[in-house]
Design an enzyme around this catalytic site. Structure first.
Site, PDB file in Angstrom:
ATOM      1  N   GLU A 150       0.727  -1.263   0.146  1.00 29.59           N
ATOM      2  CA  GLU A 150      -0.070  -0.049   0.122  1.00 29.59           C
ATOM      3  C   GLU A 150       0.980   1.175  -0.066  1.00 29.59           C
ATOM      4  O   GLU A 150       0.868   2.096   0.854  1.00 29.59           O
ATOM      5  CB  GLU A 150      -0.834  -0.116   1.114  1.00 29.59           C
ATOM      6  CG  GLU A 150      -2.069  -1.088   1.096  1.00 29.59           C
ATOM      7  CD  GLU A 150      -3.055  -1.117   2.294  1.00 29.59           C
ATOM      8  OE1 GLU A 150      -4.088  -1.653   2.140  1.00 29.59           O
ATOM      9  OE2 GLU A 150      -2.671  -0.430   3.476  1.00 29.59           O
ATOM     10  N   GLU A 325      -6.403  -7.686  -0.842  1.00 32.87           N
ATOM     11  CA  GLU A 325      -7.157  -7.708   0.530  1.00 32.87           C
ATOM     12  C   GLU A 325      -8.621  -7.460   0.377  1.00 32.87           C
ATOM     13  O   GLU A 325      -9.129  -6.239  -0.058  1.00 32.87           O
ATOM     14  CB  GLU A 325      -6.498  -6.617   1.329  1.00 32.87           C
ATOM     15  CG  GLU A 325      -5.015  -7.138   1.799  1.00 32.87           C
ATOM     16  CD  GLU A 325      -4.550  -5.886   2.571  1.00 32.87           C
ATOM     17  OE1 GLU A 325      -5.157  -5.111   3.276  1.00 32.87           O
ATOM     18  OE2 GLU A 325      -3.050  -6.071   2.907  1.00 32.87           O
TER      19      GLU A 325
END
EC number: 3.2.1.23
Length: 650
Positions: A150, A325
């Protein structure tokens, strides 16, 4: 290694062997296999265990974890651990820590505590990546790699360290060559901002008043380039030492801190992390009605928020994506964290497939029993019993989700430079780049359209309708590219199109600049920034008027015809929506108006239109149609009864 493409959707999970006793590893792997999972992602935050001291590696635990997963026939997605530098590295090299926009050092104790401009950190990053790739790069169970984790999380995409300042000056000198050219590009004659030496230039932070937008734009470009080059360094190593494995990165939803198109160019495909109830809170930033919508979709998230990001990341490489995710229960990081509705996990999974995901990987296997994420759900509860998401995943029939193409006839154009310039001078507190883009995307989805999201300089052939909601940055080359597209497609532009040149200045001949003005047949007259409660009527030749909120701009006609005009107010009688040939321009921000105009354009292009009830969406892939009900009430659609929070495949 086996990498045979499955004919249908596959599932995975994010797991953390290092968080639990080793005697649980085999049990978990057996349960994961029994649940129908194929992939297990591991190790993205485990640098301190791999390298507990400088150049002292401990691979034993990771060797065993990979072998245990592989013993059940599961495949491993291995992550480079650079998002969490260990304490010993920070202690030895505190200069690797990032500085925030106030110039304060951000310290150890969380994650993403590194400066992408730090040559020292970049060296350690390359070293741990190479060490991992040398050891596991050709392991038969390792199917692919995720770089870091991320990028930009925690507001770390921009960096304000001394190292970044020096690198920014070098970047500017390479871009402009001379200070005279930089001063001209930025318009530094304004407020006596001219520079006479490169070392006078600082990042645009800690200023008395607003920064020069051109300064901000170039700093955003510079920081974006840091992220891109950081990504490329890792990918180069992984490709060298782990041939035949794919490489991806798990991006975030609605994140604009760097140019994701450029950061994806070196990847095999893009991935992203989908948390529908968490990202729902963005709705409060995007105009009136946020509270009502947040309540309506509190337990599912808004259908278009999640769909948009699936489509965005599919467009990064033009290839199917992974959801690396996928929320499978409660999250822990939003202002409010309600339990998802019954059926939500299945609905999210089905929607991901319909918008181009070949794999959906759930976060996480077992709920964390330690540290910052103890309030976050997993497929297993803290006591290892199956949670609600586990039960929903268990009931999925993966054969119902074949892989294949998405038959989109509509393209929506999006780019990060337009985002940066739009948001640095929003001029209306209730409007942002994302808000404007989502208004157009949601209108298309309410009309039953599948949408490809593309960079404006992409190949646009093959589309019947091309929508550019907020294409703020315009160049003559881009305008010519769009003019070519108008030869085969209907084009729709939203407000603030062509407001800025590539350097961030306004066109000297007025907006939207000569090249785009020729295509649109209009010139900007005025723009009106509307406070909450201040609305402007917009009406066509027949029908009740729509009400513009947040933003309204009018045009002088130079070849185009006015299809809608403003009612009483400073712009009364002036053009609000125009049309010239295949090109339509919408100047007023109004959901109803946008949908009405888009519906007419789609019909003119011969694209079937299917207006949908609130909360209902239709998506198509591989010859199948997914009917979705995101509302909390039963809906009848096309002869099908859709219970609350459910989907039906045809």
């Amino acid at each position: 290694m086996t990498d045979e493409r499955s004919p249908h959707l596959e599932l995975g999970v994010c797991d953390y062997p290092e968080h639990v006793p080793q005697d649980r590893w085999a049990v978990y792997a057996q349960q994961q296999k029994a649940l129908g999972l194929t992939y297990v992602r591991i190790a993205e935050f485990a640098w301190a265990l791999m390298e507990p001291a400088n150049e002292q590696y401990d691979w034993g635990w990771l060797d065993q974890a990979i072998e245990t997963i592989a013993a059940e026939g599961l495949q491993v997605v291995l992550c480079t651990p650079t998002a969490a530098p260990p304490a010993w590295l920070v202690q030895q090299h505190p200069e690797i820590l990032p500085h925030d926009a106030r110039g304060q050092v951000r310290t150890f104790g969380s994650r993403r505590h590194y400066d992408t401009a730090s040559r020292v950190f970049r060296g350690y990053s390359r070293r741990i990546t190479r060490a991992m790739a040398e050891r596991y790069g050709q392991h038969p169970a390792v199917i692919g790699w995720q770089t870091d984790n991320e990028f930009g999380w925690g507001d770390t995409a921009r960096t304000f360290t001394p190292a970044a300042t020096e690198a920014f000056r070098t970047w500017l000198e390479e871009r402009y060559g001379t200070l005279d050219q930089l001063n001209e590009a930025w318009g530094n004659v304004f407020w006596s901002m001219d520079y006479t030496a490169w070392d006078q230039i600082l990042p645009p932070n800690r200023l008395v008043a607003d920064a020069n937008p051109s300064h901000v734009l170039d700093f955003q470009r510079f920081c974006s380039d840091l992220t891109v080059s950081f990504q490329e360094e890792q990918v180069t190593i992984l490709r060298e030492l782990s041939p035949g494995r794919w490489v991806t990165h798990n991006f975030m939803g609605f994140f604009g801190g760097f140019d994701h198109y450029r950061a994806s160019a070196c990847l095999d495909f893009a991935s992203w992390d989908s948390y529908p109830t968490g990202t729902l809170e963005s709705i409060h930033e995007w105009g009136p009605g946020g509270d009502a919508l947040a309540l309506a979709y509190a337990r599912t998230g808004h259908p278009d928020f999640t769909a948009f990001n699936h489509d965005l990341y599919r467009g990064m490489t033009g290839k199917p994506i992974w959801v690396m995710e996928q929320q499978c229960g409660q999250v822990n990081w939003a202002p409010y964290n309600p339990l998802p509705a019954d059926g939500a996990v299945q609905l999210w999974t089905a929607q991901a497939w319909a918008h181009g995901a070949d794999v959906v990987s759930y976060f996480r296997w077992r709920a964390a029993t330690m540290a910052q994420e103890v309030m976050h759900s997993g497929l297993l509860r803290h006591d290892e019993t199956p949670d609600r998401g586990y039960t929903e995943v268990q009931a999925l029939s993966l054969d119902a989700f074949p892989l294949g193409d998405i038959p989109a006839r509509v393209a929506l154009l999006h780019d990060y430079e337009s985002l940066w310039l739009y948001d640095v001078q929003r001029h209306a507190a209730g409007l942002s780049y994302w808000a404007q883009v989502m208004a157009y995307y949601s209108a298309l989805r309410r009309l039953g359209q599948d949408v490809d999201i593309l960079h404006p300089d992409s190949d646009l052939s093959g589309y019947a309708v091309i929508v550019a909601p907020a294409l703020t940055v315009m160049t003559p080359e881009r305008a010519a590219h769009l003019e070519q597209a108008a030869e085969h497609a209907q084009l729709v532009f939203g407000p603030r199109s062509g407001y800025r040149t590539v350097s961030g200045r306004t066109p000297e001949d007025g907006q939207p600049g000569a090249a785009l003005a020729r295509l649109q047949g209009v010139r900007l007259l005025n723009f009106d920034s509307l406070r909450p409660g201040l609305e402007v009527p917009v009406a066509g030749e027949d029908g009740a008027p729509f009400l513009a909120s947040s933003w309204a701009e009018s045009y002088r006609l130079e070849g185009a015809q006015a299809r809608y005009r403003y009612g009483p107010g400073p712009q009364a009688g002036q053009a609000a929506v125009t049309e010239q040939g295949a090109v339509t321009v919408i100047g007023a921000h109004s959901d109803g108006l946008i949908q009405a105009v888009l519906q007419a354009v789609l019909q003119r292009a011969g694209v079937p239109v299917e207006p949908l009830p609130e909360g209902v969406r239709v998506s198509r892939r591989a010859g199948r149609t997914l009917l979705q009900n995101w509302s909390q009430t039963e809906v009848h659609l096309e002869g099908t009864v859709l219970p609350p929070t459910s989907f039906t495949l045809r």
